[in-house]
Design an enzyme around this catalytic site. Structure first.
Site, mmCIF file in Angstrom:
data_model
loop_
_atom_site.group_PDB
_atom_site.id
_atom_site.type_symbol
_atom_site.label_atom_id
_atom_site.label_comp_id
_atom_site.label_asym_id
_atom_site.label_seq_id
_atom_site.Cartn_x
_atom_site.Cartn_y
_atom_site.Cartn_z
ATOM 1 N N LYS A 1 38.044 62.865 53.943
ATOM 2 C CA LYS A 1 39.483 62.749 53.772
ATOM 3 C C LYS A 1 39.862 61.273 53.567
ATOM 4 O O LYS A 1 39.399 60.388 54.301
ATOM 5 C CB LYS A 1 40.218 63.301 54.996
ATOM 6 N N ASP B 1 38.792 63.628 49.254
ATOM 7 C CA ASP B 1 39.977 64.473 49.091
ATOM 8 C C ASP B 1 41.213 63.689 49.520
ATOM 9 O O ASP B 1 41.340 63.297 50.678
ATOM 10 C CB ASP B 1 39.831 65.737 49.932
ATOM 11 N N GLU C 1 38.905 64.966 44.814
ATOM 12 C CA GLU C 1 39.737 66.168 44.916
ATOM 13 C C GLU C 1 41.212 65.820 45.040
ATOM 14 O O GLU C 1 41.597 65.013 45.894
ATOM 15 C CB GLU C 1 39.289 66.992 46.123
ATOM 16 N N ASP D 1 43.043 71.154 43.750
ATOM 17 C CA ASP D 1 43.180 72.093 44.866
ATOM 18 C C ASP D 1 44.627 72.562 44.975
ATOM 19 O O ASP D 1 44.969 73.675 44.568
ATOM 20 C CB ASP D 1 42.719 71.433 46.162
ATOM 21 N N LYS E 1 40.718 78.947 47.281
ATOM 22 C CA LYS E 1 40.760 79.417 48.662
ATOM 23 C C LYS E 1 41.291 80.838 48.673
ATOM 24 O O LYS E 1 42.307 81.132 48.041
ATOM 25 C CB LYS E 1 41.635 78.493 49.512
#
Length: 330
Positions: free
Chosen positions: A108, A139, A165, A191, A215
Site C-alpha cells: 500500500k 496499490d 494498481e 481496481d 473482486k
C-alpha cells in the site's frame, strides 16, 4: 436471480467483528455479516461508508454464492500475494512473515498523512526482505493525481515493480498516466475503476489499463465477474475486499473458474487478521479452493456487539429491499 425471502437470510445471519494486526483501509476491526443458504455459507460485507444502492450488489453476490451452484473449478489451489499495509519500513519483515510461502507482495502506498519517501522506504524494505526474485506490486487506491503518479512511478521503478494498481482515480487519468509511463514497461492495473463504476468495462474500452483487478462481492458474484472478465479481454488479478474466510472462499471460486490465472491473487488477506471465523490463511503461497464453513466457537468468540449487529441486520433488510425493487422492475 431469484431473491429468497428476507426471513431466510435472517434465520442464520451472524455478524462478526474481526480484529486486525495493523490498521488497514482506515479500520482496526473488520465487520461482516454471514448467512447460510442451500449451497453453503456466504458473506455480506460492503464497507460501512457505502450507500445501500452500492451495498446491494454485494448482497446479490452473497445470495448467489449461498443459493446457487458456482461455475466449475479448473484448479484446487490459488496462488496468493502478501499484503503490506502502509506500515513503517521497519515493520515490513514482521508483516511478510505472516504470509507463508508467498512470492508476491502488494504494498500500500499514497497513504494520507504519509509521503512518497515513506512509500519508497516501505517498498525498498519489501525488496530487501523478499530478495531479487520476489514480485512487488503497489496499490495507491486512486489517491495520486497524474503528475504525482508519474513522479511516484519513477521513484519506485528501481524496485522492479510487477504493476501499479489504481494510481489515479478516473479512467481519463489512468489513460494519461499509462501513456506517460508506457516506455518504462510498468503495467497499470485498474481496481476501483472496475468495481465502483457503473460501467466496469469503460476502463478496458478506453485502453486505460493493462490488467484488471476483480473482486467477487462488489461485482455481484462469481458468474457476473466472469462475464466482465470475458468481455474486457484483459488479464486479471482476483482480489478480496478484506473478507473473512467465507468471502475469501468466494474469491477463490472466482479465481478457480478463470481459464487463465496469470498473476498471484489478492486472496491471502486472512493473514491481516488476528482471528477469523475459519482457517484460510496462505500455506506454501496459496489457499485452497472450496466451500468454507465457519467454526461455531469462532462465531461466538467474534460476535459483534449488539448495536453493531442491529446496524448490520437493518442494512441487510434495506439492501434486500433494494434488490426486491430491482426484481420487480425487471
Amino acid at each position: 436471480m431469484s431473491l429468497p425471502p428476507l426471513a431466510d437470510l435472517l434465520a442464520t445471519a451472524r455478524v462478526v467483528a474481526l480484529p486486525m494486526h495493523t490498521r488497514f483501509r482506515g479500520v482496526d476491526t473488520r465487520e461482516a455479516l454471514l448467512f447460510e443458504g442451500p449451497e453453503g455459507w456466504a458473506e455480506f460485507s460492503p464497507f460501512v461508508e457505502y450507500a445501500d444502492a452500492e451495498a446491494a450488489t454485494w448482497l446479490a453476490a452473497a445470495i448467489d454464492f449461498a443459493w446457487n451452484p458456482q461455475p466449475a473449478a479448473l484448479r484446487d489451489r490459488v496462488p496468493v500475494n502478501a499484503t503490506v499495509p502502509a506500515v513503517d519500513a521497519s515493520r515490513v519483515p514482521e508483516v511478510l512473515a505472516r504470509f507463508a510461502g508467498c512470492r508476491t507482495a502488494k504494498v500500500k502506498v499514497a497513504e494520507p498523512g504519509q509521503t512518497l519517501s515513506d512509500d519508497v522506504a516501505r517498498v525498498r524494505a519489501v525488496r530487501e526482505t523478499m530478495g531479487p526474485e520476489g514480485r512487488i506490486r503497489v496499490d495507491a487506491n486512486g489517491l495520486w493525481n497524474v503528475d504525482e503518479a508519474e513522479h511516484a512511478v519513477h521513484a519506485l521503478a528501481a524496485f522492479d515493480l510487477e504493476y501499479v494498481e489504481q494510481p489515479c482515480a478516473s479512467v481519463d487519468e489512468l489513460s494519461d498516466l499509462r501513456r506517460r509511463v508506457k516506455y518504462m514497461g510498468i503495467p497499470i492495473a485498474a481496481d476501483e475503476s472496475v468495481r465502483k463504476s457503473s460501467d466496469p468495462l469503460a476502463v478496458a474500452r478506453a485502453k486505460a489499463a493493462d490488467l484488471l483487478v476483480v473482486k467477487a462481492q462488489p461485482l455481484g458474484g462469481v458468474t457476473h465477474a466472469l462475464q466482465i472478465v470475458t468481455a474486457a479481454g484483459l488479464p486479471v488479478v482476483v482480489s478480496s475486499a478484506l473478507d473473512t474466510a467465507i468471502g475469501l472462499s468466494q474469491g477463490a471460486a472466482l479465481a478457480a473458474a478463470l481459464p487463465a490465472l496469470d498473476y498471484d491473487c489478492g486472496l491471502g488477506t486472512a493473514s491481516l487478521f488476528l482471528d477469523d471465523v475459519a482457517e484460510l490463511r496462505p500455506v506454501d503461497g496459496a489457499i485452497t479452493v472450496g466451500r468454507v464453513t465457519p467454526d461455531a466457537a469462532a462465531l461466538d468468540r467474534l460476535a459483534a456487539p449488539a448495536e453493531r449487529r442491529d446496524w448490520w441486520l437493518d442494512r441487510l433488510s434495506r439492501c434486500h429491499e433494494v434488490l426486491g425493487r430491482g426484481a420487480d422492475a425487471a
